[in-house]
Motif scaffolding. Structure first.
Motif, PDB file in Angstrom:
ATOM      1  N   UNK A  51       0.834  -1.212   0.000  1.00  0.00           N
ATOM      2  CA  UNK A  51       0.000   0.000   0.000  1.00  0.00           C
ATOM      3  C   UNK A  51       0.864   1.255   0.000  1.00  0.00           C
ATOM      4  N   UNK A  85      -2.609  -9.753  -6.768  1.00  0.00           N
ATOM      5  CA  UNK A  85      -3.422 -10.762  -6.066  1.00  0.00           C
ATOM      6  C   UNK A  85      -3.080 -12.193  -6.506  1.00  0.00           C
ATOM      7  N   UNK A  90      -7.135 -20.162 -11.550  1.00  0.00           N
ATOM      8  CA  UNK A  90      -6.141 -19.832 -12.577  1.00  0.00           C
ATOM      9  C   UNK A  90      -6.016 -18.329 -12.677  1.00  0.00           C
ATOM     10  N   UNK A 126      -6.833  -3.530   1.666  1.00  0.00           N
ATOM     11  CA  UNK A 126      -5.730  -4.408   1.256  1.00  0.00           C
ATOM     12  C   UNK A 126      -5.870  -4.786  -0.214  1.00  0.00           C
ATOM     13  N   UNK A 127      -7.091  -5.159  -0.615  1.00  0.00           N
ATOM     14  CA  UNK A 127      -7.322  -5.534  -2.014  1.00  0.00           C
ATOM     15  C   UNK A 127      -7.395  -4.300  -2.905  1.00  0.00           C
ATOM     16  N   UNK A 163     -14.550   0.331 -17.867  1.00  0.00           N
ATOM     17  CA  UNK A 163     -14.238  -1.100 -18.025  1.00  0.00           C
ATOM     18  C   UNK A 163     -12.918  -1.478 -17.339  1.00  0.00           C
ATOM     19  N   UNK A 164     -11.939  -0.607 -17.457  1.00  0.00           N
ATOM     20  CA  UNK A 164     -10.614  -0.896 -16.902  1.00  0.00           C
ATOM     21  C   UNK A 164     -10.597  -0.862 -15.372  1.00  0.00           C
ATOM     22  N   UNK A 220     -20.371 -12.623  -9.827  1.00  0.00           N
ATOM     23  CA  UNK A 220     -18.947 -12.672 -10.184  1.00  0.00           C
ATOM     24  C   UNK A 220     -18.235 -11.540  -9.460  1.00  0.00           C
ATOM     25  N   UNK A 221     -18.408 -11.509  -8.125  1.00  0.00           N
ATOM     26  CA  UNK A 221     -17.881 -10.374  -7.349  1.00  0.00           C
ATOM     27  C   UNK A 221     -16.406 -10.580  -7.015  1.00  0.00           C
ATOM     28  N   UNK A 267     -12.444  -9.980  -6.676  1.00  0.00           N
ATOM     29  CA  UNK A 267     -11.631  -8.840  -6.205  1.00  0.00           C
ATOM     30  C   UNK A 267     -10.212  -8.878  -6.760  1.00  0.00           C
ATOM     31  N   UNK A 268      -9.912  -9.866  -7.606  1.00  0.00           N
ATOM     32  CA  UNK A 268      -8.522 -10.058  -8.015  1.00  0.00           C
ATOM     33  C   UNK A 268      -8.237  -9.417  -9.376  1.00  0.00           C
ATOM     34  N   UNK A 269      -7.021  -8.894  -9.514  1.00  0.00           N
ATOM     35  CA  UNK A 269      -6.589  -8.347 -10.795  1.00  0.00           C
ATOM     36  C   UNK A 269      -6.504  -9.440 -11.851  1.00  0.00           C
ATOM     37  N   UNK A 270      -5.989 -10.584 -11.444  1.00  0.00           N
ATOM     38  CA  UNK A 270      -5.804 -11.676 -12.401  1.00  0.00           C
ATOM     39  C   UNK A 270      -6.792 -12.798 -12.122  1.00  0.00           C
ATOM     40  N   UNK A 271      -7.526 -13.191 -13.140  1.00  0.00           N
ATOM     41  CA  UNK A 271      -8.473 -14.294 -13.013  1.00  0.00           C
ATOM     42  C   UNK A 271      -8.772 -14.813 -14.406  1.00  0.00           C
ATOM     43  N   UNK A 272      -8.099 -15.866 -14.815  1.00  0.00           N
ATOM     44  CA  UNK A 272      -8.285 -16.429 -16.158  1.00  0.00           C
ATOM     45  C   UNK A 272      -8.960 -17.789 -16.080  1.00  0.00           C
ATOM     46  N   UNK A 273     -10.203 -17.779 -15.608  1.00  0.00           N
ATOM     47  CA  UNK A 273     -10.933 -19.046 -15.499  1.00  0.00           C
ATOM     48  C   UNK A 273     -12.103 -19.038 -16.481  1.00  0.00           C
ATOM     49  N   UNK A 279     -14.434 -14.300 -19.810  1.00  0.00           N
ATOM     50  CA  UNK A 279     -14.562 -13.184 -18.876  1.00  0.00           C
ATOM     51  C   UNK A 279     -15.936 -12.551 -19.075  1.00  0.00           C
ATOM     52  N   UNK A 287     -12.014  -0.998  -8.727  1.00  0.00           N
ATOM     53  CA  UNK A 287     -10.651  -0.755  -8.233  1.00  0.00           C
ATOM     54  C   UNK A 287     -10.567   0.596  -7.525  1.00  0.00           C
TER      55      UNK A 287
END
Lengths: 455, 455
Positions: free
Chosen positions: A235, A376, A411, B100-101, B158-159, B176-177, B179-185, B188, B209
């Protein structure tokens, strides 16, 4: 086979590899060794040829697997029996760099590093970057929405895409080579294909954002004694370092293993966490002083217990060598690298619980954590010795069940492919999966595009 | 009507306005005056109530129009005859700020400014920002993928979206709440609903964000004598000002009109272009000196011919007052504000051609240009006097044909709604439109969600 003849007629015989040619290709290319052979490998040279190929495959109901640099970690580009592979390798090259718009237009088969260098030659930065840059291709980066180490500053691949050209399953070409940041004209179809792992269309060209090339970079390694301190440091870094370009955390077991393996000495004492912090800068003394003042503050506040500022490119490289853990694969049998994401504040507790659960089941296992905490994203290195299929499955189950309990993602940046397909339900609800199926059905009703992947 | 009874039973009578209540609402709320009355206005208080309402409407094949703050500029939230309106106004409030997130979780009916203040109270910045912040709602910002003046630093709406909760046409809830920047499941799905103007689902909650709150801001106004110089200054600003947060250009006719109208004096001389440049900073003297050095360099290089650095909040406000052009609407009859985007390097030539074409057709017209040049977005203010429907149509045709010729977008940030629907083909190919229709058909097969909008 009739379809092979049709393809040869449409693309020319030299663009269609079959039989012994494929065997030879798979023997001579290390990235293909041991993979299932497709019935043909097509190497189209233009979007028109990709379109022609898909039109023919669509008419025959022929399953197709799109292939890029074959560096993916989830099996998304592996052929299954009876499939035609479409390799984008001959559809490569830079089409344009537009400095005013801040864009590069590239063909999908372009190797990432080639595109990065072209941007640099024009004094600009292509922010998409990952370890496999020397062989992965832009089309694959887009299809997997690749992450990497610069996400904290420049976002994931999706965030760097302005325009896209895609060929649908039936050969329809969507030419959306937009160069503008803002474009709200109906559904943003580009987004559908990014990260879809080639199951909704084949990406043939893209317009990517370019950024100013940083003149210099300041790098530090900080030692911390709690995960809470890691979050507080993150942070503070986001607040104080406006051009923060990397924030990579390594847990103690990971550092121990990789300093020993590489012979690189970092701190004298052993610490619970090490963090690499990088900031893009102008190379000025003032910038350097601000960076050092940030670390000084963090020391004074008790957030960090020790810090090293890299005095040379080589010292910075040393920090990264430990982080990149090149020796782990070699030294640990059947190493599993799990790639998950969780809300940043929960990663510390998750790691503790996860380590305990894995060690309970596999008391002699190596378990260590590292990753892009600012995004994250945490990676888990697990080795349970010579693992059986059942062991590998048990590791997946232990980790993914915990990820699900934390509402995380199974993932973060590697995608689903075939390897994580059975676990997709840990991160996506039945309603989401059903909605994905509806989209797949709408865009590829015959299901010829990369079947058996993702869904 | 049976459907109204069903809705009252499901939501409670007080959540369903009908007949005279709607008339009263439309009379007393200025944002609704003159709009077509829906047959009922639903005001659900929870996602479950939105889901119940859509399930009933879906069963009856009842068209629905989702409504937020009613500040849109393309007609996307206007009811058409016989429709049920679903207003999100009672589904409002902040659910959580996770420092934190770096996230805020908000209900869709929350007014943007309320969410911005909540973030500020936690010492953080919600980067989504636009003029209508005091009455527009988060759900509408997301559904139109709102732009605004801070896009150059923080991206479009969007960003800034990490998670989304959406109710589909048949009442299915996608939660689909994330909180992570990366999520490739898998696909999208969040991206499908952002910018879809309520035609694919109704957004009920979002995770956005948050960024560090800038301590201070440096603002300057620069004078330039060519569009090429504007582009060169933009490139220099992107290189030298790492926290560049606004780059707004105004063409001469726009400046003349709005300095006269507002009585604000800027430069003594008349210049072809004025640019507002802002950088987020820490308020230090060093930061101020760097900012002034940037302008000094630009003067020395001949990029700019004059510059003013705001010495106070009030001076900065003056620059923005001219840019925001509050008097134009009042002083110019039937003012048309066109919102288009083009590759940045082409905007100068486009503006020249466009002005000439408009003045050829309407010799007495006011035509002026201004906008978010760093985002490739230019606005065109056109007044042809008391304009007939035919005149308005002629203006659209002249501008959009030119935009099409430059491969630009006929809607940079306002969306399509009903107003630009007839012109969508200027920016999207028949293949793209057909693909959009397939998606619409897949997600809303009965076509009950906001019919007649976008497609």
């Amino acid at each position: 086979m009739a379809i092979i003849e049709d393809l040869k007629n449409a693309l020319g015989a030299d663009a269609v590899l079959t039989g012994a040619q494929i065997g030879e290709r798979h023997r001579s290319d290390a990235s293909l060794t041991g993979r299932v052979l497709p019935i043909a490998v097509l190497r189209p040279r233009s979007v028109e040829e990709v379109s022609a190929a898909l039109r023919i495959c669509h008419a025959h109901g022929q399953p197709v697997v799109p292939q890029g640099g074959m560096t993916g970690l989830a099996g998304g580009a592996n052929a299954r029996g009876g499939e035609v592979a479409i390799s984008l390798e001959h559809l490569a090259g830079i089409e344009e760099i537009d400095a005013a718009a801040g864009t590069i237009t590239v063909k999908a088969g372009t190797v990432l590093e080639v595109a990065q260098r072209a941007a640099e030659d024009a004094g600009l930065l292509l922010p998409v970057d990952l370890g496999a840059r020397g062989s992965c291709q832009i089309g694959g980066n887009l299809s997997t929405n690749a992450g990497g180490v610069r996400v904290i500053r420049h976002g994931v691949t999706r965030d760097n895409v302005l325009g896209l050209e895609v060929v649908l399953a039936d050969g329809t070409v969507l030419s959306m080579l937009n160069k503008m940041t803002k474009n709200n004209t109906g559904y943003d179809l580009r987004q559908f294909f990014i990260g879809a792992e080639g199951t909704l269309g084949i990406i043939t060209r893209a317009v990517l954002k370019l950024k100013p090339l940083p003149a210099a970079r300041n790098t530090a390694l900080a030692a911390l004694e709690s995960y809470e301190a890691v979050v507080a440091l993150l942070q503070k870094a986001q607040r104080d370092l406006v051009a923060l370009s990397a924030f990579e955390a390594m847990w103690q077991a990971f550092v121990r293993f990789n300093t020993e393996a590489s012979g690189i000495k970092l701190f004298d004492a052993d610490h619970l966490f090490l963090v690499i912090i990088e900031e893009d800068g102008d190379g000025s003394d003032a910038a350097r002083e601000r960076f050092e003042a940030f670390l000084g503050d963090a020391l004074e506040d008790g957030l960090i217990v020790d810090a090293l500022v890299a005095q040379s490119e080589k010292e910075a490289r040393n920090f990264w060598t430990v982080r990149e853990a090149h020796d782990m694969d070699r030294l640990l049998p059947s190493l599993i690298n799990l790639d998950v994401s969780l809300p940043i504040g929960e990663i510390g507790r998750f790691a503790e619980t996860c380590e305990a659960a894995l060690l309970e089941r596999f008391p002699a296992a190596h378990v260590s954590f590292f990753g892009h905490i600012g995004d994250s994203n945490v990676h888990i290195a697990v080795s349970v010795g010579d693992a059986s299929e059942q062991d590998l499955h048990a590791v997946d189950e232990i980790v993914y069940d915990l990820v699900q309990a934390h509402r995380g993602s199974i993932s973060a940046e590697h995608g689903i492919g075939t390897l994580k397909r059975a676990h997709l339900g840990c991160s996506r609800s039945p309603e989401e999966l059903e909605t994905m199926r509806r989209i797949k059905q709408a865009l590829d009703p015959k299901g010829i595009l990369n079947p058996g992947k993702v869904l």
